[in-house]
Design a protein around this motif. Structure first.
Motif, mmCIF file in Angstrom:
data_model
loop_
_atom_site.group_PDB
_atom_site.id
_atom_site.type_symbol
_atom_site.label_atom_id
_atom_site.label_comp_id
_atom_site.label_asym_id
_atom_site.label_seq_id
_atom_site.Cartn_x
_atom_site.Cartn_y
_atom_site.Cartn_z
ATOM 1 N N TYR A 1 7.939 -7.284 -7.233
ATOM 2 C CA TYR A 1 8.047 -6.105 -8.098
ATOM 3 C C TYR A 1 9.230 -6.291 -9.036
ATOM 4 O O TYR A 1 10.329 -6.664 -8.612
ATOM 5 C CB TYR A 1 8.248 -4.847 -7.246
ATOM 6 C CG TYR A 1 7.070 -4.549 -6.349
ATOM 7 C CD1 TYR A 1 6.075 -3.654 -6.743
ATOM 8 C CD2 TYR A 1 6.936 -5.177 -5.109
ATOM 9 C CE1 TYR A 1 4.978 -3.394 -5.928
ATOM 10 C CE2 TYR A 1 5.853 -4.927 -4.288
ATOM 11 C CZ TYR A 1 4.873 -4.033 -4.707
ATOM 12 O OH TYR A 1 3.788 -3.783 -3.899
ATOM 13 N N VAL A 2 8.992 -6.025 -10.330
ATOM 14 C CA VAL A 2 10.045 -6.156 -11.339
ATOM 15 C C VAL A 2 10.103 -4.871 -12.160
ATOM 16 O O VAL A 2 9.071 -4.378 -12.629
ATOM 17 C CB VAL A 2 9.771 -7.342 -12.287
ATOM 18 C CG1 VAL A 2 10.978 -7.574 -13.202
ATOM 19 C CG2 VAL A 2 9.429 -8.598 -11.519
ATOM 20 N N TYR A 3 11.294 -4.327 -12.335
ATOM 21 C CA TYR A 3 11.467 -3.106 -13.123
ATOM 22 C C TYR A 3 11.571 -3.431 -14.610
ATOM 23 O O TYR A 3 12.164 -4.441 -15.002
ATOM 24 C CB TYR A 3 12.737 -2.374 -12.683
ATOM 25 C CG TYR A 3 12.604 -1.606 -11.394
ATOM 26 C CD1 TYR A 3 12.352 -0.239 -11.384
ATOM 27 C CD2 TYR A 3 12.734 -2.253 -10.166
ATOM 28 C CE1 TYR A 3 12.240 0.476 -10.201
ATOM 29 C CE2 TYR A 3 12.623 -1.553 -8.963
ATOM 30 C CZ TYR A 3 12.368 -0.189 -9.001
ATOM 31 O OH TYR A 3 12.249 0.506 -7.815
ATOM 32 N N THR A 4 11.003 -2.533 -15.427
ATOM 33 C CA THR A 4 11.096 -2.723 -16.874
ATOM 34 C C THR A 4 12.550 -2.714 -17.334
ATOM 35 O O THR A 4 12.893 -3.388 -18.310
ATOM 36 C CB THR A 4 10.329 -1.622 -17.632
ATOM 37 O OG1 THR A 4 10.795 -0.328 -17.208
ATOM 38 C CG2 THR A 4 8.822 -1.726 -17.366
ATOM 39 N N HIS B 1 3.901 -7.075 -9.709
ATOM 40 C CA HIS B 1 3.761 -5.731 -10.259
ATOM 41 C C HIS B 1 4.974 -5.401 -11.131
ATOM 42 O O HIS B 1 6.097 -5.813 -10.837
ATOM 43 C CB HIS B 1 3.664 -4.692 -9.141
ATOM 44 C CG HIS B 1 2.536 -4.932 -8.193
ATOM 45 N ND1 HIS B 1 1.266 -4.460 -8.404
ATOM 46 C CD2 HIS B 1 2.490 -5.613 -7.021
ATOM 47 C CE1 HIS B 1 0.488 -4.824 -7.403
ATOM 48 N NE2 HIS B 1 1.198 -5.538 -6.556
ATOM 49 N N ILE B 2 4.735 -4.638 -12.185
ATOM 50 C CA ILE B 2 5.815 -4.152 -13.050
ATOM 51 C C ILE B 2 6.005 -2.664 -12.798
ATOM 52 O O ILE B 2 5.046 -1.884 -12.882
ATOM 53 C CB ILE B 2 5.486 -4.381 -14.540
ATOM 54 C CG1 ILE B 2 5.221 -5.861 -14.813
ATOM 55 C CG2 ILE B 2 6.624 -3.867 -15.430
ATOM 56 C CD1 ILE B 2 4.697 -6.136 -16.221
ATOM 57 N N TYR C 1 7.654 4.786 -7.413
ATOM 58 C CA TYR C 1 7.333 3.466 -7.942
ATOM 59 C C TYR C 1 6.206 3.577 -8.974
ATOM 60 O O TYR C 1 5.037 3.328 -8.663
ATOM 61 C CB TYR C 1 6.898 2.530 -6.806
ATOM 62 C CG TYR C 1 7.913 2.372 -5.704
ATOM 63 C CD1 TYR C 1 9.048 1.593 -5.875
ATOM 64 C CD2 TYR C 1 7.735 3.012 -4.474
ATOM 65 C CE1 TYR C 1 9.974 1.441 -4.862
ATOM 66 C CE2 TYR C 1 8.657 2.866 -3.451
ATOM 67 C CZ TYR C 1 9.777 2.084 -3.646
ATOM 68 O OH TYR C 1 10.694 1.934 -2.644
ATOM 69 N N PRO C 2 6.535 3.959 -10.210
ATOM 70 C CA PRO C 2 5.505 4.076 -11.258
ATOM 71 C C PRO C 2 5.061 2.699 -11.759
ATOM 72 O O PRO C 2 5.615 2.159 -12.720
ATOM 73 C CB PRO C 2 6.205 4.875 -12.359
ATOM 74 C CG PRO C 2 7.666 4.584 -12.159
ATOM 75 C CD PRO C 2 7.871 4.379 -10.691
ATOM 76 N N ILE C 3 4.080 2.132 -11.112
ATOM 77 C CA ILE C 3 3.632 0.775 -11.420
ATOM 78 C C ILE C 3 2.700 0.773 -12.629
ATOM 79 O O ILE C 3 1.766 1.579 -12.709
ATOM 80 C CB ILE C 3 2.914 0.164 -10.200
ATOM 81 C CG1 ILE C 3 3.899 0.022 -9.030
ATOM 82 C CG2 ILE C 3 2.320 -1.203 -10.549
ATOM 83 C CD1 ILE C 3 3.244 -0.421 -7.745
ATOM 84 N N ASP D 1 0.825 -1.208 0.000
ATOM 85 C CA ASP D 1 0.000 0.000 0.000
ATOM 86 C C ASP D 1 0.861 1.261 0.000
ATOM 87 O O ASP D 1 0.543 2.246 -0.678
ATOM 88 C CB ASP D 1 -0.924 0.008 1.222
ATOM 89 C CG ASP D 1 -2.037 -1.029 1.128
ATOM 90 O OD1 ASP D 1 -2.276 -1.545 0.019
ATOM 91 O OD2 ASP D 1 -2.659 -1.323 2.167
ATOM 92 N N GLU D 2 1.956 1.227 0.749
ATOM 93 C CA GLU D 2 2.879 2.370 0.787
ATOM 94 C C GLU D 2 3.490 2.601 -0.598
ATOM 95 O O GLU D 2 3.618 3.738 -1.054
ATOM 96 C CB GLU D 2 3.990 2.111 1.804
ATOM 97 C CG GLU D 2 3.551 2.059 3.255
ATOM 98 C CD GLU D 2 3.519 3.415 3.910
ATOM 99 O OE1 GLU D 2 4.011 4.386 3.297
ATOM 100 O OE2 GLU D 2 2.999 3.508 5.045
ATOM 101 N N ILE D 3 3.865 1.520 -1.268
ATOM 102 C CA ILE D 3 4.455 1.618 -2.605
ATOM 103 C C ILE D 3 3.441 2.167 -3.595
ATOM 104 O O ILE D 3 3.748 3.049 -4.407
ATOM 105 C CB ILE D 3 4.978 0.238 -3.053
ATOM 106 C CG1 ILE D 3 6.216 -0.145 -2.238
ATOM 107 C CG2 ILE D 3 5.296 0.228 -4.554
ATOM 108 C CD1 ILE D 3 6.715 -1.560 -2.492
ATOM 109 N N ALA D 4 2.214 1.668 -3.517
ATOM 110 C CA ALA D 4 1.158 2.128 -4.433
ATOM 111 C C ALA D 4 0.848 3.609 -4.233
ATOM 112 O O ALA D 4 0.435 4.292 -5.182
ATOM 113 C CB ALA D 4 -0.104 1.302 -4.225
#
Length: 275
Positions: free
Chosen positions: A116-119, A97-98, A58-60, A49-52
């Motif tokens: 979480y995985v970065y592009t 999440h990406i 964190y541009p998900i 929730d903090e990340i979102a």
């Protein structure tokens, strides 16, 4: 007559004694868990929730806007999770999440199985097997409860008992905020990194992907002379070169298939991501 403070101390000792006696270690047999599985899930949810709530950091990518990309990634994660060796396969959420940032070669997992995985990492890797290896590594960190173990060392028994006894209901929220602020740069011990590498090999040995795919990331960094820039999620201790050797040795020990899967969907997956 016992005072309230004495009753609380006695209760704490009973709780701790019960944990030590009846739950000497978690199901992976690695540490005495003062955080319960539910605590892991609660903490992971709060970190998520903090990340979102921080899209600038964190541009998900929205699932509705990238249906095909998420379908591919979910399929890969589920194949790894269904290998039969993930202890908390059914207990943790395993929500993927990406993060849209092509400059970051990173992936991380929170307690409770939020991944979480970065592009940037996805596009950097050449084969589906490479990403499957990294995902196996991150799933292992969550399943082996490495972050929870680190938190126990950091916060100590007193704080964790206050959570268990309901004396500080906001403590998990406080911890979640601190974890969310550093989660992308979490650094694990040499032991935990090696353990996650080994588990990644074991997990992927039962999938269509090369069991040693996690080593390919290190190998590419070595080949390009970029070892000094290894991201925290696959720590620089030991060196990428040593990690390649250790992962190769683990694959040899297991006698598992190291040939590439030939998963041609990976290029389409990358093409479905934003530029």
């Amino acid at each position: 007559m016992m005072t309230n403070s004495k009753i609380k101390v006695l209760l704490a000792l009973i709780v701790l004694g019960g944990l030590l006696t009846f739950s000497a270690c978690d199901e992976n047999n690695k540490f005495i868990p003062l955080f319960s599985i539910q605590d892991d899930k609660d903490l992971g949810k709060q970190v998520s929730d903090e990340i979102a709530a921080d899209p600038a950091t964190y541009p998900i990518l929205d699932r509705a806007g990238y249906v095909d990309a998420y379908a591919y990634l979910d399929g890969m994660v589920n194949e790894i999770l269904n290998n039969g060796d993930v202890t908390y396969r059914d207990e943790f959420v395993w929500d993927v999440h990406i993060i849209h940032d092509d400059e970051v070669l990173n992936a991380f997992a929170t307690p409770g199985g939020y991944i979480y995985v970065y592009t940037g990492l996805i596009k950097y890797l050449d084969e589906a097997d490479d990403l499957a290896g990294v995902l196996g590594h991150e799933i292992a960190h969550a399943d082996l409860r490495h972050t929870s173990s680190n938190l126990q060392k950091q916060y100590g028994i007193q704080v964790l008992l206050s959570i268990l006894l309901g004396q500080d209901a906001g403590q998990l929220t406080k911890i979640a905020g601190q974890v969310a602020g550093t989660v992308a740069g979490l650094s694990f011990s040499r032991e935990f990194e090696a353990e996650a590498d080994d588990r990644a090999v074991e997990y992927n040995a039962k999938t269509k992907y090369a069991c040693d795919g996690v080593k390919n990331f290190f190998q590419k960094l070595e080949d390009e002379g970029a070892a000094g820039g290894t991201p925290e999620f696959l720590s620089t201790h030991p060196s990428p070169e040593t990690r390649v050797a250790d992962i190769t040795a683990k694959a040899t020990e297991l006698g598992c298939d190291t040939s590439l899967s030939g998963d041609t969907g990976y290029e389409t997956f990358k093409a479905n991501l934003p530029e």
